[in-house]
Design a protein around this motif. Structure first.
Motif, PDB file in Angstrom:
ATOM      1  N   GLU A 124     -19.924  73.281  77.763  1.00  0.00           N
ATOM      2  CA  GLU A 124     -21.231  72.667  77.522  1.00  0.00           C
ATOM      3  C   GLU A 124     -21.096  71.196  77.137  1.00  0.00           C
ATOM      4  OE1 GLU A 124     -23.493  76.190  75.349  1.00  0.00           O
ATOM      5  OE2 GLU A 124     -21.316  76.368  75.413  1.00  0.00           O
ATOM      6  N   VAL A 125     -19.897  70.835  76.701  1.00  0.00           N
ATOM      7  CA  VAL A 125     -19.624  69.447  76.309  1.00  0.00           C
ATOM      8  C   VAL A 125     -18.182  69.120  76.683  1.00  0.00           C
ATOM      9  CG1 VAL A 125     -19.487  67.788  74.398  1.00  0.00           C
ATOM     10  CG2 VAL A 125     -21.206  69.588  74.337  1.00  0.00           C
ATOM     11  N   VAL A 126     -17.939  67.904  77.143  1.00  0.00           N
ATOM     12  CA  VAL A 126     -16.588  67.408  77.371  1.00  0.00           C
ATOM     13  C   VAL A 126     -16.352  66.240  76.418  1.00  0.00           C
ATOM     14  CG1 VAL A 126     -15.009  66.272  78.973  1.00  0.00           C
ATOM     15  CG2 VAL A 126     -16.505  68.109  79.779  1.00  0.00           C
ATOM     16  N   VAL A 127     -15.267  66.319  75.655  1.00  0.00           N
ATOM     17  CA  VAL A 127     -14.857  65.218  74.772  1.00  0.00           C
ATOM     18  C   VAL A 127     -13.579  64.620  75.335  1.00  0.00           C
ATOM     19  CG1 VAL A 127     -13.994  64.595  72.488  1.00  0.00           C
ATOM     20  CG2 VAL A 127     -15.921  66.172  72.701  1.00  0.00           C
ATOM     21  N   ARG A 128     -13.586  63.307  75.535  1.00  0.00           N
ATOM     22  CA  ARG A 128     -12.391  62.608  76.004  1.00  0.00           C
ATOM     23  C   ARG A 128     -11.693  61.985  74.801  1.00  0.00           C
ATOM     24  NH1 ARG A 128     -16.406  61.235  79.822  1.00  0.00           N
ATOM     25  NH2 ARG A 128     -15.979  62.028  81.930  1.00  0.00           N
ATOM     26  N   ALA A 129     -10.630  62.642  74.352  1.00  0.00           N
ATOM     27  CA  ALA A 129      -9.908  62.164  73.173  1.00  0.00           C
ATOM     28  C   ALA A 129      -9.065  60.945  73.515  1.00  0.00           C
ATOM     29  CB  ALA A 129      -9.019  63.266  72.613  1.00  0.00           C
ATOM     30  N   ARG A 130      -9.109  59.940  72.659  1.00  0.00           N
ATOM     31  CA  ARG A 130      -8.305  58.729  72.865  1.00  0.00           C
ATOM     32  C   ARG A 130      -7.157  58.633  71.873  1.00  0.00           C
ATOM     33  NH1 ARG A 130     -13.838  55.717  72.072  1.00  0.00           N
ATOM     34  NH2 ARG A 130     -13.722  57.365  70.495  1.00  0.00           N
ATOM     35  N   GLY A 131      -7.075  59.581  70.963  1.00  0.00           N
ATOM     36  CA  GLY A 131      -6.005  59.571  69.981  1.00  0.00           C
ATOM     37  C   GLY A 131      -6.102  60.785  69.081  1.00  0.00           C
ATOM     38  N   VAL A 132      -5.175  60.897  68.150  1.00  0.00           N
ATOM     39  CA  VAL A 132      -5.118  62.049  67.256  1.00  0.00           C
ATOM     40  C   VAL A 132      -6.379  62.144  66.406  1.00  0.00           C
ATOM     41  CG1 VAL A 132      -3.821  63.141  65.399  1.00  0.00           C
ATOM     42  CG2 VAL A 132      -2.599  61.946  67.229  1.00  0.00           C
ATOM     43  N   ALA A 133      -6.886  61.006  65.965  1.00  0.00           N
ATOM     44  CA  ALA A 133      -8.081  61.010  65.122  1.00  0.00           C
ATOM     45  C   ALA A 133      -9.263  61.665  65.838  1.00  0.00           C
ATOM     46  CB  ALA A 133      -8.435  59.590  64.704  1.00  0.00           C
ATOM     47  N   ASP A 134      -9.383  61.441  67.146  1.00  0.00           N
ATOM     48  CA  ASP A 134     -10.470  62.059  67.903  1.00  0.00           C
ATOM     49  C   ASP A 134     -10.311  63.572  67.965  1.00  0.00           C
ATOM     50  OD1 ASP A 134     -11.394  59.530  68.352  1.00  0.00           O
ATOM     51  OD2 ASP A 134     -11.005  59.513  70.515  1.00  0.00           O
ATOM     52  N   VAL A 135      -9.071  64.036  68.080  1.00  0.00           N
ATOM     53  CA  VAL A 135      -8.816  65.479  68.099  1.00  0.00           C
ATOM     54  C   VAL A 135      -9.194  66.090  66.758  1.00  0.00           C
ATOM     55  CG1 VAL A 135      -7.042  67.262  68.359  1.00  0.00           C
ATOM     56  CG2 VAL A 135      -6.979  65.227  69.813  1.00  0.00           C
ATOM     57  N   VAL A 139      -2.493  69.754  65.832  1.00  0.00           N
ATOM     58  CA  VAL A 139      -3.685  69.779  65.001  1.00  0.00           C
ATOM     59  C   VAL A 139      -4.233  71.197  64.996  1.00  0.00           C
ATOM     60  CG1 VAL A 139      -5.960  68.799  64.563  1.00  0.00           C
ATOM     61  CG2 VAL A 139      -4.185  67.384  65.627  1.00  0.00           C
ATOM     62  N   LEU A 140      -4.420  71.751  63.798  1.00  0.00           N
ATOM     63  CA  LEU A 140      -4.906  73.121  63.665  1.00  0.00           C
ATOM     64  C   LEU A 140      -6.421  73.170  63.812  1.00  0.00           C
ATOM     65  CD1 LEU A 140      -2.668  74.317  60.695  1.00  0.00           C
ATOM     66  CD2 LEU A 140      -2.159  74.268  63.149  1.00  0.00           C
ATOM     67  N   ALA A 141      -6.963  74.374  63.852  1.00  0.00           N
ATOM     68  CA  ALA A 141      -8.394  74.551  64.109  1.00  0.00           C
ATOM     69  C   ALA A 141      -9.269  73.825  63.106  1.00  0.00           C
ATOM     70  CB  ALA A 141      -8.730  76.045  64.129  1.00  0.00           C
ATOM     71  N   ASP A 142      -8.835  73.730  61.851  1.00  0.00           N
ATOM     72  CA  ASP A 142      -9.656  73.085  60.823  1.00  0.00           C
ATOM     73  C   ASP A 142      -9.408  71.587  60.716  1.00  0.00           C
ATOM     74  OD1 ASP A 142      -7.150  72.971  59.685  1.00  0.00           O
ATOM     75  OD2 ASP A 142      -7.692  74.061  57.850  1.00  0.00           O
ATOM     76  N   VAL A 155     -14.813  71.326  75.871  1.00  0.00           N
ATOM     77  CA  VAL A 155     -13.509  71.075  76.473  1.00  0.00           C
ATOM     78  C   VAL A 155     -13.004  69.757  75.911  1.00  0.00           C
ATOM     79  CG1 VAL A 155     -12.397  70.225  78.579  1.00  0.00           C
ATOM     80  CG2 VAL A 155     -13.557  72.414  78.601  1.00  0.00           C
ATOM     81  N   LEU A 156     -11.829  69.804  75.298  1.00  0.00           N
ATOM     82  CA  LEU A 156     -11.214  68.629  74.677  1.00  0.00           C
ATOM     83  C   LEU A 156     -10.194  68.062  75.665  1.00  0.00           C
ATOM     84  CD1 LEU A 156     -10.792  66.790  72.232  1.00  0.00           C
ATOM     85  CD2 LEU A 156      -9.258  68.534  71.286  1.00  0.00           C
ATOM     86  N   ASP A 157     -10.591  67.019  76.366  1.00  0.00           N
ATOM     87  CA  ASP A 157      -9.768  66.416  77.411  1.00  0.00           C
ATOM     88  C   ASP A 157      -8.801  65.418  76.776  1.00  0.00           C
ATOM     89  OD1 ASP A 157      -8.722  64.950  79.533  1.00  0.00           O
ATOM     90  OD2 ASP A 157     -10.581  65.025  80.690  1.00  0.00           O
ATOM     91  N   LEU A 158      -7.500  65.726  76.877  1.00  0.00           N
ATOM     92  CA  LEU A 158      -6.464  64.894  76.250  1.00  0.00           C
ATOM     93  C   LEU A 158      -5.801  63.942  77.226  1.00  0.00           C
ATOM     94  CD1 LEU A 158      -4.997  67.835  74.226  1.00  0.00           C
ATOM     95  CD2 LEU A 158      -5.942  65.793  73.180  1.00  0.00           C
ATOM     96  N   SER A 159      -6.278  63.878  78.465  1.00  0.00           N
ATOM     97  CA  SER A 159      -5.594  63.056  79.471  1.00  0.00           C
ATOM     98  C   SER A 159      -5.674  61.565  79.154  1.00  0.00           C
ATOM     99  CB  SER A 159      -6.165  63.336  80.862  1.00  0.00           C
ATOM    100  OG  SER A 159      -7.538  63.004  80.928  1.00  0.00           O
ATOM    101  N   GLY A 160      -6.630  61.156  78.311  1.00  0.00           N
ATOM    102  CA  GLY A 160      -6.729  59.750  77.932  1.00  0.00           C
ATOM    103  C   GLY A 160      -5.974  59.403  76.669  1.00  0.00           C
ATOM    104  N   HIS A 161      -5.330  60.395  76.065  1.00  0.00           N
ATOM    105  CA  HIS A 161      -4.543  60.153  74.841  1.00  0.00           C
ATOM    106  C   HIS A 161      -3.113  59.791  75.260  1.00  0.00           C
ATOM    107  CE1 HIS A 161      -2.514  60.374  71.138  1.00  0.00           C
ATOM    108  NE2 HIS A 161      -2.250  61.671  71.114  1.00  0.00           N
ATOM    109  N   VAL A 162      -2.866  58.507  75.451  1.00  0.00           N
ATOM    110  CA  VAL A 162      -1.554  58.006  75.861  1.00  0.00           C
ATOM    111  C   VAL A 162      -1.212  56.759  75.048  1.00  0.00           C
ATOM    112  CG1 VAL A 162      -1.724  58.906  78.222  1.00  0.00           C
ATOM    113  CG2 VAL A 162      -2.565  56.623  77.715  1.00  0.00           C
ATOM    114  N   PHE A 163       0.076  56.500  74.912  1.00  0.00           N
ATOM    115  CA  PHE A 163       0.544  55.248  74.325  1.00  0.00           C
ATOM    116  C   PHE A 163       1.932  54.950  74.872  1.00  0.00           C
ATOM    117  CE2 PHE A 163       1.211  58.508  70.857  1.00  0.00           C
ATOM    118  CZ  PHE A 163       2.588  58.609  70.949  1.00  0.00           C
ATOM    119  N   GLU A 164       2.431  53.762  74.641  1.00  0.00           N
ATOM    120  CA  GLU A 164       3.756  53.375  75.116  1.00  0.00           C
ATOM    121  C   GLU A 164       4.800  54.307  74.508  1.00  0.00           C
ATOM    122  OE1 GLU A 164       6.631  50.718  77.055  1.00  0.00           O
ATOM    123  OE2 GLU A 164       4.456  51.009  77.247  1.00  0.00           O
ATOM    124  N   PRO A 165       5.626  54.954  75.327  1.00  0.00           N
ATOM    125  CA  PRO A 165       6.657  55.844  74.773  1.00  0.00           C
ATOM    126  C   PRO A 165       7.549  55.117  73.775  1.00  0.00           C
ATOM    127  CG  PRO A 165       6.483  56.132  77.144  1.00  0.00           C
ATOM    128  CD  PRO A 165       5.647  54.936  76.808  1.00  0.00           C
TER     129      PRO A 165
END
Length: 475
Positions: free
Chosen positions: A49-60, A177-180, A95-105
């Motif tokens: 019903e909703v898609v969230v595009r996470a950009r980092g850990v804080a978004d998750v 990151v756990l459920a809570d 749906v928590l989309d993590l494909s945008g959560h990237v950084f320089e290795p």
């Protein structure tokens, strides 16, 4: 859900949250052939019903906290390359989309590790390492279509696992990151005896226990020397015996792929192949690789194998990420294709292979088999089915029958129902039988980490995955 979407937008920003029809539809199908046919038939039985595009850990963290407070399920999504329905949201929700959560290795050249974001595409990471003379030595066929976080969540393995192991062997540690919304780092430096290895809990958990956000992986220097060779082998039993003897002798080929006669015709195209074929390769320091290959060759030849030279293996290495045979078949009206990977001990994998071939033969035009990941105690078995039906509905029914029949055969032989594609929706009915008396342990871990069962419900036996819209109007 509108109220939850509004809270997410307020916390994450308008651009990070979508309820558009196209975005919801795109997250309701992965690359499972069954889901491909659903899409062509206009079916969306598992739709968020909703898609969230996470950009980092804080978004998750923020997403999980809001969802937990509202009692809304969350399903993690990488690049949608699962072939068993793992990222499909069977209970809707987010749906928590993590494909945008990237950084320089972040590379540590002394410890030979690299820290990467979960959304990192495998081929991007491999290319980055190659520029530095390094490699993961993790090479799933989906390397260019899958993420590092997805590898951990699904307990993935690669084509060179016989030497370097699966993802469970390559992961040093990771952040989850756990459920809570609790953030935890798990791993060892490089081994520990302080309690159980918590790293193992989330590997292969398919997002049902937590969401992996960053991963530390082993890396290797590119091998200075490589030897590859193909062998014609008289029978499947002789090939299995050769692989067993090679592995149990302590030899560590980076490549072991043994094709039955039906698949050998595909593995060595344009050449008459009257028998099963074994691909074998060793790499490392020149003297060591040469000695190992010489010893392995002697084992193969003693069992009746004859050399076909290096070209068949070299050609395969150049096309090993190619999905086109399956994709072309699935693109046809009424076309269907499936891949089912299982495993067993050396003493029992031969009979299971023969039973699978016999039982599945009436359900497809071609039933191909190869053995491609070996261990001291046994091997994987990968079955590919290609067929054509009169229409897409019939093709879908055929795929469902294939899964049901294949799993019944494997369970009857007490084999492993999955070697490296995980459970997802395809194997949901068989999870409890697969884990047996160990399943209550998993249930208790789930109850402790996700008591409301909000993380990827309907997977790993946690709730039955019932489609909410199994028969939508024809389109």
């Amino acid at each position: 859900m509108p109220a939850v979407a509004d809270r997410l937008r307020a916390a994450l920003g308008e651009a990070a949250v979508s309820t558009s029809e196209s975005d919801l539809d795109a997250r309701s199908h992965d690359t499972w052939p069954v889901a491909t046919l659903w899409a062509r038939l206009g079916r969306h039985p598992y739709r968020p019903e909703v898609v969230v595009r996470a950009r980092g850990v804080a978004d998750v963290v923020t997403t999980l906290r809001i969802a937990t407070e509202a009692g809304v399920p969350v399903t993690a999504w990488g690049l949608g390359s699962s072939v068993t329905g793992q990222p499909l949201p069977v209970s809707g929700g987010v749906v928590l989309d993590l494909s945008g959560h990237v950084f320089e290795p972040r590379l540590d050249e002394v410890d030979r590790t690299v820290r990467v974001a979960a959304g990192t595409r495998g081929s991007d990471l491999e290319a980055w390492l190659a520029e530095r003379g390094l490699t993961l030595n993790h090479s799933p066929q989906s390397l260019g279509r899958s993420t590092v976080g997805g590898w951990v969540a699904t307990r993935a393995t690669g084509q060179f696992s016989s030497r370097y192991g699966g993802i469970e062997d390559l992961v040093v540690g990771y952040q989850v990151v756990l459920a809570d919304g609790t953030v935890a780092e798990v791993g060892q430096r490089p081994r520990a005896a302080m309690g159980p290895d918590l790293k193992e809990i989330f590997i292969g958990s398919e997002g049902t226990l937590g969401v992996v956000t960053e991963v530390t992986l082993k890396v290797y220097a590119e091998a200075p020397h490589r030897i590859v060779e193909a062998f014609a082998v008289p029978t499947v039993d002789a090939g299995l015996d050769a692989m067993r003897q090679i592995t149990q002798a302590g030899l560590r080929p980076f490549l072991v792929r043994f094709y039955d006669r039906d698949e050998a015709a595909h593995a060595v195209p344009g050449r008459e192949v009257p028998s099963p074929v074994l691909f074998l390769g060793h790499e490392g320091l020149p003297g060591v690789a040469t000695a190992e290959h010489t010893a392995a060759t002697a084992i193969v030849e003693a069992l009746g194998g004859t050399s076909m030279g290096a070209p068949p293996v070299t050609a395969w290495l150049g096309r090993r990420y190619d999905f086109s045979t399956i994709e072309r078949r699935l693109a046809e009206t009424g076309g269907y294709a499936e891949t089912i990977e299982v495993a067993h001990f050396w003493s029992r994998i031969g009979p299971m292979y023969r039973d699978l071939k016999d039982q599945l033969a009436p359900l497809a035009d071609e039933v191909l088999g190869h053995f491609s990941h070996v261990y001291e105690q046994g091997s994987s078995l990968y079955v590919i089915l290609l067929g054509r039906a009169d229409d897409d509905k019939t093709a879908l029914a055929r795929l469902e029958e294939i899964w049901d029949r294949a799993m019944k055969v494997v369970v009857a032989h007490e084999g492993e129902v999955s070697h490296h594609h995980g459970g997802g929706l395809a194997r949901q009915p068989w999870v409890r039988q697969s884990l047996g008396s160990g399943y209550p342990v998993l249930e208790r871990i789930k109850a402790g980490l996700d008591p409301a069962h909000l993380l990827n419900p309907g997977k790993l036996g946690f709730g039955l995955a019932q489609p909410r819209d199994p028969e939508p109007p024809a389109v």
